[in-house]
Structure formats: structure tokens, C-alpha cells
Design a protein around this motif. Sequence first.
Motif, PDB file in Angstrom:
ATOM      1  N   ASP A   1      28.227  18.181  -3.586  1.00 14.95           N
ATOM      2  CA  ASP A   1      27.369  17.982  -2.426  1.00 14.95           C
ATOM      3  C   ASP A   1      27.895  16.797  -1.623  1.00 14.95           C
ATOM      4  OD1 ASP A   1      25.723  19.982  -3.437  1.00 14.95           O
ATOM      5  OD2 ASP A   1      24.405  18.553  -4.455  1.00 14.95           O
ATOM      6  N   ASN A   2      27.757  16.883  -0.297  1.00 19.20           N
ATOM      7  CA  ASN A   2      28.330  15.821   0.528  1.00 19.20           C
ATOM      8  C   ASN A   2      27.604  15.724   1.868  1.00 19.20           C
ATOM      9  OD1 ASN A   2      29.533  17.921   2.197  1.00 19.20           O
ATOM     10  ND2 ASN A   2      31.095  18.138   0.616  1.00 19.20           N
ATOM     11  N   PHE A   3      28.151  14.915   2.743  1.00 23.63           N
ATOM     12  CA  PHE A   3      27.589  14.742   4.090  1.00 23.63           C
ATOM     13  C   PHE A   3      28.007  15.937   4.941  1.00 23.63           C
ATOM     14  CE2 PHE A   3      27.981  13.117   8.475  1.00 23.63           C
ATOM     15  CZ  PHE A   3      26.688  12.668   8.675  1.00 23.63           C
ATOM     16  N   GLU A   4      27.050  16.755   5.316  1.00 22.92           N
ATOM     17  CA  GLU A   4      27.357  18.021   5.982  1.00 22.92           C
ATOM     18  C   GLU A   4      27.241  17.884   7.499  1.00 22.92           C
ATOM     19  OE1 GLU A   4      28.778  21.538   6.656  1.00 22.92           O
ATOM     20  OE2 GLU A   4      28.791  20.615   4.665  1.00 22.92           O
ATOM     21  N   TRP A   5      28.061  16.984   8.068  1.00 21.25           N
ATOM     22  CA  TRP A   5      28.197  16.826   9.502  1.00 21.25           C
ATOM     23  C   TRP A   5      26.837  16.681  10.202  1.00 21.25           C
ATOM     24  CZ3 TRP A   5      32.864  15.251   9.715  1.00 21.25           C
ATOM     25  CH2 TRP A   5      33.860  15.830   8.942  1.00 21.25           C
ATOM     26  N   ALA A   6      26.547  17.506  11.192  1.00 20.21           N
ATOM     27  CA  ALA A   6      25.305  17.352  11.959  1.00 20.21           C
ATOM     28  C   ALA A   6      24.051  17.602  11.114  1.00 20.21           C
ATOM     29  CB  ALA A   6      25.312  18.308  13.156  1.00 20.21           C
ATOM     30  N   GLU A   7      24.224  18.272   9.979  1.00 22.84           N
ATOM     31  CA  GLU A   7      23.087  18.540   9.097  1.00 22.84           C
ATOM     32  C   GLU A   7      22.787  17.368   8.173  1.00 22.84           C
ATOM     33  OE1 GLU A   7      21.476  21.398   9.683  1.00 22.84           O
ATOM     34  OE2 GLU A   7      23.012  21.708  11.219  1.00 22.84           O
ATOM     35  N   GLY A   8      23.637  16.350   8.171  1.00 22.42           N
ATOM     36  CA  GLY A   8      23.430  15.212   7.290  1.00 22.42           C
ATOM     37  C   GLY A   8      23.509  15.620   5.829  1.00 22.42           C
ATOM     38  N   TYR A   9      22.533  15.178   5.053  1.00 15.71           N
ATOM     39  CA  TYR A   9      22.518  15.467   3.619  1.00 15.71           C
ATOM     40  C   TYR A   9      21.549  16.588   3.265  1.00 15.71           C
ATOM     41  CZ  TYR A   9      25.262  11.222   3.122  1.00 15.71           C
ATOM     42  OH  TYR A   9      26.262  10.283   3.218  1.00 15.71           O
ATOM     43  N   ASP A  10      21.110  17.339   4.269  1.00 10.59           N
ATOM     44  CA  ASP A  10      20.094  18.364   4.036  1.00 10.59           C
ATOM     45  C   ASP A  10      20.657  19.664   3.459  1.00 10.59           C
ATOM     46  OD1 ASP A  10      18.260  16.577   5.034  1.00 10.59           O
ATOM     47  OD2 ASP A  10      18.265  17.422   7.064  1.00 10.59           O
ATOM     48  N   GLN A  11      21.953  19.887   3.627  1.00 14.43           N
ATOM     49  CA  GLN A  11      22.564  21.130   3.146  1.00 14.43           C
ATOM     50  C   GLN A  11      23.516  20.804   2.001  1.00 14.43           C
ATOM     51  OE1 GLN A  11      21.469  23.878   4.254  1.00 14.43           O
ATOM     52  NE2 GLN A  11      20.564  23.387   6.233  1.00 14.43           N
ATOM     53  N   ARG A  12      23.330  21.482   0.885  1.00 15.23           N
ATOM     54  CA  ARG A  12      24.133  21.198  -0.310  1.00 15.23           C
ATOM     55  C   ARG A  12      25.048  22.383  -0.634  1.00 15.23           C
ATOM     56  NH1 ARG A  12      22.586  16.858  -3.664  1.00 15.23           N
ATOM     57  NH2 ARG A  12      20.817  15.658  -2.835  1.00 15.23           N
ATOM     58  N   PHE A  13      26.347  22.115  -0.634  1.00 17.80           N
ATOM     59  CA  PHE A  13      27.360  23.143  -0.874  1.00 17.80           C
ATOM     60  C   PHE A  13      28.099  22.968  -2.200  1.00 17.80           C
ATOM     61  CE2 PHE A  13      26.843  23.759   3.648  1.00 17.80           C
ATOM     62  CZ  PHE A  13      27.243  25.063   3.902  1.00 17.80           C
ATOM     63  N   GLY A  14      27.815  21.923  -2.962  1.00 16.96           N
ATOM     64  CA  GLY A  14      28.667  21.539  -4.072  1.00 16.96           C
ATOM     65  C   GLY A  14      28.487  22.322  -5.356  1.00 16.96           C
ATOM     66  N   LEU A  15      29.576  22.366  -6.138  1.00 16.33           N
ATOM     67  CA  LEU A  15      29.505  22.836  -7.520  1.00 16.33           C
ATOM     68  C   LEU A  15      28.933  21.747  -8.414  1.00 16.33           C
ATOM     69  CD1 LEU A  15      32.987  24.610  -7.771  1.00 16.33           C
ATOM     70  CD2 LEU A  15      30.754  25.693  -7.442  1.00 16.33           C
ATOM     71  N   TYR A  16      29.077  20.498  -7.957  1.00 20.35           N
ATOM     72  CA  TYR A  16      28.435  19.369  -8.626  1.00 20.35           C
ATOM     73  C   TYR A  16      27.286  18.878  -7.750  1.00 20.35           C
ATOM     74  CZ  TYR A  16      32.242  18.747 -12.043  1.00 20.35           C
ATOM     75  OH  TYR A  16      33.149  18.909 -13.060  1.00 20.35           O
ATOM     76  N   HIS A  17      26.128  18.679  -8.360  1.00 25.68           N
ATOM     77  CA  HIS A  17      25.007  18.051  -7.658  1.00 25.68           C
ATOM     78  C   HIS A  17      25.266  16.557  -7.576  1.00 25.68           C
ATOM     79  CE1 HIS A  17      21.105  15.957  -7.450  1.00 25.68           C
ATOM     80  NE2 HIS A  17      20.739  16.974  -6.673  1.00 25.68           N
ATOM     81  N   VAL A  18      24.994  15.965  -6.412  1.00 29.39           N
ATOM     82  CA  VAL A  18      25.160  14.529  -6.229  1.00 29.39           C
ATOM     83  C   VAL A  18      23.803  13.908  -5.937  1.00 29.39           C
ATOM     84  CG1 VAL A  18      26.245  12.698  -4.877  1.00 29.39           C
ATOM     85  CG2 VAL A  18      27.527  14.792  -5.370  1.00 29.39           C
ATOM     86  N   ASP A  19      23.435  12.923  -6.741  1.00 34.14           N
ATOM     87  CA  ASP A  19      22.280  12.085  -6.446  1.00 34.14           C
ATOM     88  C   ASP A  19      22.802  10.948  -5.578  1.00 34.14           C
ATOM     89  OD1 ASP A  19      20.359   9.988  -6.485  1.00 34.14           O
ATOM     90  OD2 ASP A  19      19.515  10.735  -8.359  1.00 34.14           O
ATOM     91  N   PHE A  20      22.475  10.964  -4.299  1.00 42.26           N
ATOM     92  CA  PHE A  20      23.081  10.006  -3.373  1.00 42.26           C
ATOM     93  C   PHE A  20      22.522   8.596  -3.530  1.00 42.26           C
ATOM     94  CE2 PHE A  20      23.819  14.141  -1.303  1.00 42.26           C
ATOM     95  CZ  PHE A  20      25.199  14.065  -1.183  1.00 42.26           C
ATOM     96  N   ASP A  21      21.456   8.437  -4.300  1.00 38.63           N
ATOM     97  CA  ASP A  21      20.941   7.099  -4.593  1.00 38.63           C
ATOM     98  C   ASP A  21      21.735   6.435  -5.713  1.00 38.63           C
ATOM     99  OD1 ASP A  21      18.921   7.201  -2.661  1.00 38.63           O
ATOM    100  OD2 ASP A  21      17.570   8.256  -4.042  1.00 38.63           O
ATOM    101  N   THR A  22      22.117   7.233  -6.706  1.00 37.58           N
ATOM    102  CA  THR A  22      22.815   6.679  -7.877  1.00 37.58           C
ATOM    103  C   THR A  22      24.285   7.062  -7.927  1.00 37.58           C
ATOM    104  OG1 THR A  22      22.315   8.609  -9.267  1.00 37.58           O
ATOM    105  CG2 THR A  22      20.666   6.838  -9.172  1.00 37.58           C
ATOM    106  N   GLN A  23      24.714   8.032  -7.079  1.00 41.34           N
ATOM    107  CA  GLN A  23      26.062   8.593  -7.087  1.00 41.34           C
ATOM    108  C   GLN A  23      26.366   9.338  -8.397  1.00 41.34           C
ATOM    109  OE1 GLN A  23      27.869   9.023  -4.594  1.00 41.34           O
ATOM    110  NE2 GLN A  23      26.930   7.614  -3.132  1.00 41.34           N
ATOM    111  N   GLN A  24      25.343   9.744  -9.090  1.00 45.61           N
ATOM    112  CA  GLN A  24      25.519  10.538 -10.300  1.00 45.61           C
ATOM    113  C   GLN A  24      25.895  11.969  -9.923  1.00 45.61           C
ATOM    114  OE1 GLN A  24      25.184   9.522 -13.547  1.00 45.61           O
ATOM    115  NE2 GLN A  24      25.746  11.553 -14.280  1.00 45.61           N
ATOM    116  N   ARG A  25      26.934  12.509 -10.564  1.00 39.15           N
ATOM    117  CA  ARG A  25      27.346  13.894 -10.352  1.00 39.15           C
ATOM    118  C   ARG A  25      26.958  14.716 -11.585  1.00 39.15           C
ATOM    119  NH1 ARG A  25      29.494  10.364  -6.527  1.00 39.15           N
ATOM    120  NH2 ARG A  25      31.659  10.770  -5.971  1.00 39.15           N
ATOM    121  N   THR A  26      26.432  15.925 -11.335  1.00 40.67           N
ATOM    122  CA  THR A  26      26.035  16.805 -12.433  1.00 40.67           C
ATOM    123  C   THR A  26      26.523  18.213 -12.126  1.00 40.67           C
ATOM    124  OG1 THR A  26      24.029  15.476 -12.774  1.00 40.67           O
ATOM    125  CG2 THR A  26      24.116  17.652 -13.825  1.00 40.67           C
ATOM    126  N   LEU A  27      27.227  18.804 -13.065  1.00 43.80           N
ATOM    127  CA  LEU A  27      27.733  20.160 -12.871  1.00 43.80           C
ATOM    128  C   LEU A  27      26.571  21.147 -12.820  1.00 43.80           C
ATOM    129  CD1 LEU A  27      30.341  21.859 -12.650  1.00 43.80           C
ATOM    130  CD2 LEU A  27      30.223  22.172 -15.131  1.00 43.80           C
TER     131      LEU A  27
END
Length: 584
Positions: free
Chosen positions: A392-418
Motif C-alpha cells: 500500500d502506498n500514496f496513490e497520487w490524487a487519491e492520497g492514502y484512501d486506495q490500497r493496491f498492495g500485496l503488503y498492508h502498510v500501517d502508515f502510523d507505525t510503518q508496519q508491513r503485513t503480508l
Amino acid sequence: MWTEEHRDWKGQNFASLKQGDAFPVDFMWGVATASHQIEGGNSNNWSQFEPNSKSQQLSGEACNHWEHRSEDVDRITNLGVSHYRFSIEWSRLVPSPGEWDEEAARWYSDLVDELLAKGVQPMVTLHHFTNPIWWEERGGFERQENLHHWVDFCKRMFALLSDRVEWWCTINEPAVYTTMGYVLGEFPPGARSFKRARTVALNMMRAHAQCYRALKAMNNGARCNIGLVKNINLFDPYRRWNPVHWAQASLLDRMFNRCWIKGVKTGRFKPPSGMRSHFIEGLKGSSDFIGVNYYTHLLATPFMPTKVEIDPLIRPWETRTDFRYPMYAVGLRRAFEMVKDLDLPIIVTENGVADDDDDMRPEHIRRHLQITAEAIADGLDVRGFYHWSLMDNFEWAEGYDQRFGLYHVDFDTQQRTLKDSGKEYQAIVKAHRTPQVVIMAGGLGTRLGKMTKKVPKSLIEVGGKPILTHILNWAQRQGCHNALVLTGHLGEAFEGFTHPGMSVNFHKEPSPLGTGGALWNARNLLEERFILLWGDDLHPIEYKPLLKRHAESDAPFTMTVTQRHDSMNLHHENGYLQTYNKDK
């Protein structure tokens, strides 16, 4: 006119995806990212535009990949993929005119080295939507005289990395950059001007052609594969009986897709909404492959929405993604058909779905890989598939509202989870990847006499290359990217040995214990499945049928034997070992 095919996926058998026989052994399995979306701390045209974007969300630290590079490389490796596509942030390297940030350049060079050490081949994108602020203030792609700045940056990065990076993308999605930034106003600079859009489109194609020709003329240019990445957005008439809807779909298709593809094929480019085509020097044939980014199709009417936040029309049976457009996997085949006349290898450089709760993505992956496998079986030259995105990442004009990742990202802690979808992609990839090769290279080599007094037998040169290199070359062609070399006699001589594109690790046994002892001592480094080879023998056999036979036989191990030899020390019947005498 074209057919808008749909498929009933309920009865689809995806078994071949998990059995590992849907794709060739050299298929490029990858994941993709973009610098601004994951690195964090960038200062460019996007960071400047974000307060005025639709979401008004700031990229900020994003995934803080700049500080978590090594851990993220491990996550890439964990997926089992063989390739990773990433972009280089121009604004980091050239923060002001004439300045060059050596530390940033070293960061990207180290990223490449880390990937290669893990057996992952890098694919570099040189432009993925972002520009330095100073260049944007000079007019960016609106002024032809600005193009040399970007080409100079590309040449410098190519000089730095092309000894290790084989795959290069010049510009990512020029049609999206042009449309979103200069027609719909969703990307920087937020303009809504067809006139400015035409100029930008024309200059982007000029920039691509200049970049391609410049890099091809440099050292390593001939051996590197350099290509354009084109987003294929299919347009279908909402009412197939309505000629106005057909006309709208055809117009949008020409503007968003066909004019760009035709430009690469013919060297003449007619920018979207333009009245005439322009000859662009060096454009014809300016790609060694065509990158295809595919996500969906859109239904066209004269009154279709022109703002992203308005739901597009969909067929009654289609499922909306979080981005509100439909999941339409069959369209990927149509995208392949659209670009096949370029007579270039096709690589899916992006395919993914916005899906916050991950309930759609596993099926999305299966469907699009099934379509890709069918295309290959039908003779289309599709070489690889890069899932968008790694995390999951910063999705341009959508900001952080759209998640495309194979890993989930907690943007508060930067924890990645498959995610479950990541596990699904991982399983399909690993089913198709050739397992680890384990090479016995610890023997004394006494039969070679004086040759092995100072050089271990696996490093004796044959045809100008060590025997070990020949063995690894063959294993790599069979789709293997991970090797473990078990050394003993003169084991220190292997220090510093590498093989491009493969992860090669070494384990030295303190005293010779034979094959079983060497394997036992290295047991913590062995994968669940591995192919055992000897470091002084080159056996050019096909691994895929061997692995298939092994799986079907359900035997603890499978041995390959020669049928023709002056003397035999092994007896087998009906495919099973009966006796073996090493002393004969």
C-alpha cells in the motif's frame, strides 16, 4: 468495431496456476512501485501540488522506503518473484540545476546490488509522473527546450547502473500524465487545456525517443532492453446499438491508446485532439519491449463523467473496485491484442486493484494471470507480469484512501503485513519458480592433478569461464535464481564470486564428510525442495519435466541417469533405483 467479451468466471478452473505449469520457466514474475509513492521525504512537483489535490492529503513519509529499503527487499524476496520494477526520483538526484546528489545515487546503486544479491532482477523506470520543482517552473514538458535536462539525467543514471540493470522503462504512462495533468486537472499542474495537453504529449514522445536513442548509443546500451510503458484503458460503447456511443468510444480509444502505439510503430505522432501528425526523429522502433499497464475498461457515452469521484458506468454483472471502475480481466487480452502489431515482447508492467479489505484481490490476481497464461498458450509473446503494487502506498490524487498492495502498510507505525492476496500471488509464483540448486564443490579434484593444487575444481576455467559459471548459467536459463554452493577444499577461493541475476550463497564444511555430511551441515540453508548438482559436471537437462516427474511420482527424491555409458554403477527398472555402487 470490436467485441466486448465477458466471461462467466464461476466455473473457471485455476488449477494450472498452482500446479506450476501455466507459464514458461523464464517468465518474469515481478512486483512494481514508484519512488514518490513509497520513498517519503520527496520535494517535487507532486509534493508541491498535494495541498491542492482532490484528497488534499500529503505524501509525507509515504512508506518511508528510503529508510526501510533492506527490509522491503527482503519482503520482495519473500514473495518469490524474480523481478522488481521501481522508479528513480529525478528530484532527489538533481534537486537544483547543475547539482548532483551522490548520496542519493549511491542509495539506488545499493538497492540494485541488494536486489541482485537476492536473485531479483531490477527494472528501472526513469520517469513516473514526478519532476523537480525547478524544472516544472521552467515549463516542464510544455517546452521542448527543457527535454535535454531529463535526457541528461537518464544518461547519468544509465551510466551508473547499466552494468547491472538490464531492463529500463523510459516514461511511465505518458497518456495518463497528459490527461490527468492537462485535461482533467487531477495531476500537476492541475490544468484543463487541450492545447497544452497536445504540446505535452508531443514533447513526451520526443523525450522518450531522445532517451531511447541516447541510452542505446552508450556502453551497455546494446545489451539492455529499453522500452515505453503504455497504460491501455479500453473504451466500449455503453449502448452497443447506439452509433453515437460507438463514435465516442472510438474517439477516446484513438486519443488515449492508438495514437501513442502508432507513433512508436511509424515514427509519426498525432497528439490527442490534434489535427495533424508530427514526424519525431528516432521515434520509430524506439522500444525493445512494450510495457502494458492494464486496470479496466470504461463505458463511453457523450455524457460520461469527466471527474474521477463520479462513478463510471458498468455492466450489471460487473463488480466495482474501490476505485469505482469494474474488474474486467478479459480486457487484458484485448490490451495484448492492441499492442501485438508492434512485434515487440510484451511485459505487463502493472496490473492490480484497489481493494481495502483484500476480499477481491486474490480473485483479481487469478483471473488476470489466467488471461495472461492463455495469451501465451495462444502464441502471444508475453514475457512477464508485475503486480501493482508491492505494498500500500500514496496513490497520487487519491492520497492514502486506495490500497493496491500485496503488503498492508500501517502508515502510523510503518508496519508491513503480508495480505491473503500476497500469499496467493506468492503461492502461484513459487509454484512456477525453479527451486534452489545446491552445488557440491568441496571435492579435492585429484583427477585433475596440478590444476587443483591452488584452484578448486569448480573454478577451473573451461572456454574462458569457471565450470561453476557454466552450471549457474544453465540453471538460470531453467528459471533458477537461488544457488547454494557447498565448498571444502580451497573454499576461500570462492570469496567474492557472484553470478548476475542469481543469489549465490556459500557454505564451507570444516572437514570432508561426503555428500550426506555436506548437506547435513548446510541443512539450515536448504529450501524444502532443491536440485542437487555437482560442481565439476555440467548436465544440460531440462528442469521442468524433471520437477514434474518428481511431483507426480511422490518419491522422496528423483535421480537423473544416463542411458549410454561404457560402464554402469547404477541399476534401475521401471523408473525406480534398484542398486547403486559408487566404487564401480
